[in-house]
Design a protein around this motif. Structure first.
Motif, PDB file in Angstrom:
ATOM      1  N   LEU A   1      -7.043 -46.928  43.220  1.00  0.00           N
ATOM      2  CA  LEU A   1      -7.696 -45.623  43.288  1.00  0.00           C
ATOM      3  C   LEU A   1      -8.349 -45.400  44.650  1.00  0.00           C
ATOM      4  CD1 LEU A   1      -8.426 -43.126  41.485  1.00  0.00           C
ATOM      5  CD2 LEU A   1     -10.614 -44.254  41.076  1.00  0.00           C
ATOM      6  N   GLN A   2      -8.987 -46.458  45.166  1.00  0.00           N
ATOM      7  CA  GLN A   2      -9.724 -46.315  46.420  1.00  0.00           C
ATOM      8  C   GLN A   2      -8.818 -46.122  47.630  1.00  0.00           C
ATOM      9  OE1 GLN A   2     -10.351 -48.479  44.035  1.00  0.00           O
ATOM     10  NE2 GLN A   2     -12.505 -48.303  43.504  1.00  0.00           N
ATOM     11  N   ASP A   3      -7.518 -46.409  47.491  1.00  0.00           N
ATOM     12  CA  ASP A   3      -6.598 -46.275  48.618  1.00  0.00           C
ATOM     13  C   ASP A   3      -5.915 -44.916  48.659  1.00  0.00           C
ATOM     14  OD1 ASP A   3      -7.223 -48.836  49.309  1.00  0.00           O
ATOM     15  OD2 ASP A   3      -5.404 -49.735  48.496  1.00  0.00           O
ATOM     16  N   GLY A   4      -6.207 -44.052  47.715  1.00  0.00           N
ATOM     17  CA  GLY A   4      -5.519 -42.774  47.635  1.00  0.00           C
ATOM     18  C   GLY A   4      -6.373 -41.601  48.057  1.00  0.00           C
ATOM     19  N   ASP A   5      -6.137 -40.472  47.416  1.00  0.00           N
ATOM     20  CA  ASP A   5      -6.853 -39.232  47.684  1.00  0.00           C
ATOM     21  C   ASP A   5      -8.351 -39.437  47.449  1.00  0.00           C
ATOM     22  OD1 ASP A   5      -7.941 -36.715  47.718  1.00  0.00           O
ATOM     23  OD2 ASP A   5      -6.412 -35.806  46.428  1.00  0.00           O
ATOM     24  N   PRO A   6      -9.200 -39.146  48.435  1.00  0.00           N
ATOM     25  CA  PRO A   6     -10.647 -39.299  48.243  1.00  0.00           C
ATOM     26  C   PRO A   6     -11.174 -38.507  47.050  1.00  0.00           C
ATOM     27  CG  PRO A   6     -10.148 -38.954  50.565  1.00  0.00           C
ATOM     28  CD  PRO A   6      -8.869 -38.735  49.814  1.00  0.00           C
ATOM     29  N   GLU A   7     -10.489 -37.398  46.723  1.00  0.00           N
ATOM     30  CA  GLU A   7     -10.919 -36.616  45.566  1.00  0.00           C
ATOM     31  C   GLU A   7     -10.770 -37.413  44.272  1.00  0.00           C
ATOM     32  OE1 GLU A   7     -12.192 -33.558  44.289  1.00  0.00           O
ATOM     33  OE2 GLU A   7     -13.095 -33.847  46.240  1.00  0.00           O
ATOM     34  N   LEU A   8      -9.755 -38.287  44.245  1.00  0.00           N
ATOM     35  CA  LEU A   8      -9.539 -39.085  43.054  1.00  0.00           C
ATOM     36  C   LEU A   8     -10.548 -40.221  42.941  1.00  0.00           C
ATOM     37  CD1 LEU A   8      -5.632 -39.418  42.963  1.00  0.00           C
ATOM     38  CD2 LEU A   8      -7.074 -37.871  41.642  1.00  0.00           C
ATOM     39  N   ALA A   9     -11.093 -40.669  44.078  1.00  0.00           N
ATOM     40  CA  ALA A   9     -11.980 -41.830  44.081  1.00  0.00           C
ATOM     41  C   ALA A   9     -13.218 -41.618  43.217  1.00  0.00           C
ATOM     42  CB  ALA A   9     -12.393 -42.183  45.504  1.00  0.00           C
TER      43      ALA A   9
END
Length: 350
Positions: free
Chosen positions: A52-60
């Motif tokens: 999760l932390q490596d993807g879209d900041p919105e998803l974090a």
């Protein structure tokens, strides 16, 4: 490191991505990812495993609110319990317990080396802090002091709590699920003489304490009864979005099977596991070894035993009674036993 071999998987429907989020602390699921077990298990079915932390900041942000289908989380119990209390659609599918050296730090030479000696002294209490992650450090400190004081038959009213700033007030860019290489809240206040005792845990906190000249006054990990060590990471929940479990129960069982296999690997690879934890936690090799002692590497397996559930119930009730969670909930309605039972069957069949 060489991961153990993987037998063929089974179909899991149309889900094309599962996401893993975990705190920068020792976790069975994080190890399964590092060993490549999760990728190997799901790639034949065209399912991508993403951090999760490596993807879209919105998803974090879903690391704390748990509102993302396809998300698995192994992390602190405070955010997991608070999210569930607010109605987050999650299910509890496992609990891990990995001691990380929970301690009460003090200044050297002050004689604060027993729980009784804490009575009447100033204990660091992090301010509630801003969202996301508001209240996590505060809850950890309260639980840590509860455990230490309970060793002497004392309650939280035996100390004088003194508020200290949240780490995010002094560290721009700090995130609650970011690297632990940051000042541990309260240690600087201890060194300045503003408080007399600070709850801390983990290798990075030990590094900060050593650099600041603080010493361990009380080591909670030295006491056998785990009830004195109940806190944010002990026990540590593994949760999954409810919809993912409803629609893809086989996938959830396979995910847990890989965490069990990772834990089996850890039981025979203590030194390599310590090197993984050095990368995961940001602590020095020396502090990682100091934080993870004895046979910790043999206890990474998730379970849902009555003992662990009782300890999680203790944590849940503490959070409710101290106004971190506005609403209580029935723990047995949160727990889903079937996926872990099926995961054990999958491992045994191999």
């Amino acid at each position: 490191m060489t991961a153990p071999g993987r037998p063929p998987g089974t179909g899991t429907g149309t889900l094309d991505t599962i996401r893993l989020t975990r705190c920068p602390v020792p976790t069975a699921s994080g190890l399964a990812h590092r060993l490549g077990l999760l990728d190997a298990a799901f790639a034949p079915d065209g399912i991508r495993v993403a951090l999760l932390q490596d993807g879209d900041p919105e998803l974090a942000r879903h690391h704390l609110d748990h509102e993302l289908p396809g998300l698995f989380r192994e992390g602190g119990s405070v955010p997991a319990v608070l999210a569930r209390a607010k109605g987050a659609p999650t299910r509890l599918i496992g609990l891990t317990w990995i001691d990380e050296r929970q301690v009460i730090l003090v200044r050297p030479g002050e004689g604060l080396d027993t729980p009784q000696a804490l009575a009447g002294r100033r204990a660091a209490l992090p301010v509630h802090g801003p969202p996301p992650g508001d209240g996590v450090m505060r809850a950890m400190a309260l639980q840590g002091f509860r455990g230490a004081l309970a060793l002497a038959g004392l309650g939280l009213d035996a100390v004088r709590f003194t508020e200290v700033p949240d780490a995010r007030d002094t560290q721009p860019g700090w995130t609650v699920n970011g690297p632990l290489v940051r000042p541990w809240t309260g240690i600087d206040a201890l060194v300045r003489g503003e408080v007399d005792a600070v709850y801390a845990k983990g290798s990075a906190a030990l590094d900060h304490a050593a650099a600041a000249g603080a010493v361990i006054g009380i080591d909670l990990d030295d006491h056998d009864d785990p009830a004195f060590r109940v806190n944010n990471g002990t026990p540590r929940p593994i949760t999954v979005h409810e919809r993912t479990l409803d629609e893809h129960p086989g996938l959830v069982a396979r995910f847990l099977a890989e965490t069990l296999r990772a834990a089996d690997w850890a039981a025979g690879h203590r030194d390599e596991l310590l090197r993984v934890l050095h990368d995961e936690t940001g602590g020095t090799p020396e502090s990682v070894a100091a934080a993870h002692r004895g046979d910790f590497h043999r206890s990474l397996h998730p379970d849902l035993s009555d003992d662990r559930l009782t300890l999680l119930e203790q944590q849940k009730e503490f959070l409710v009674s101290h106004d971190f969670a506005a609403n209580g909930f029935a723990l047995d309605r949160w727990v889903a036993h079937e996926p872990l039972a099926r995961a054990h069957e999958l491992v045994a069949a191999r």
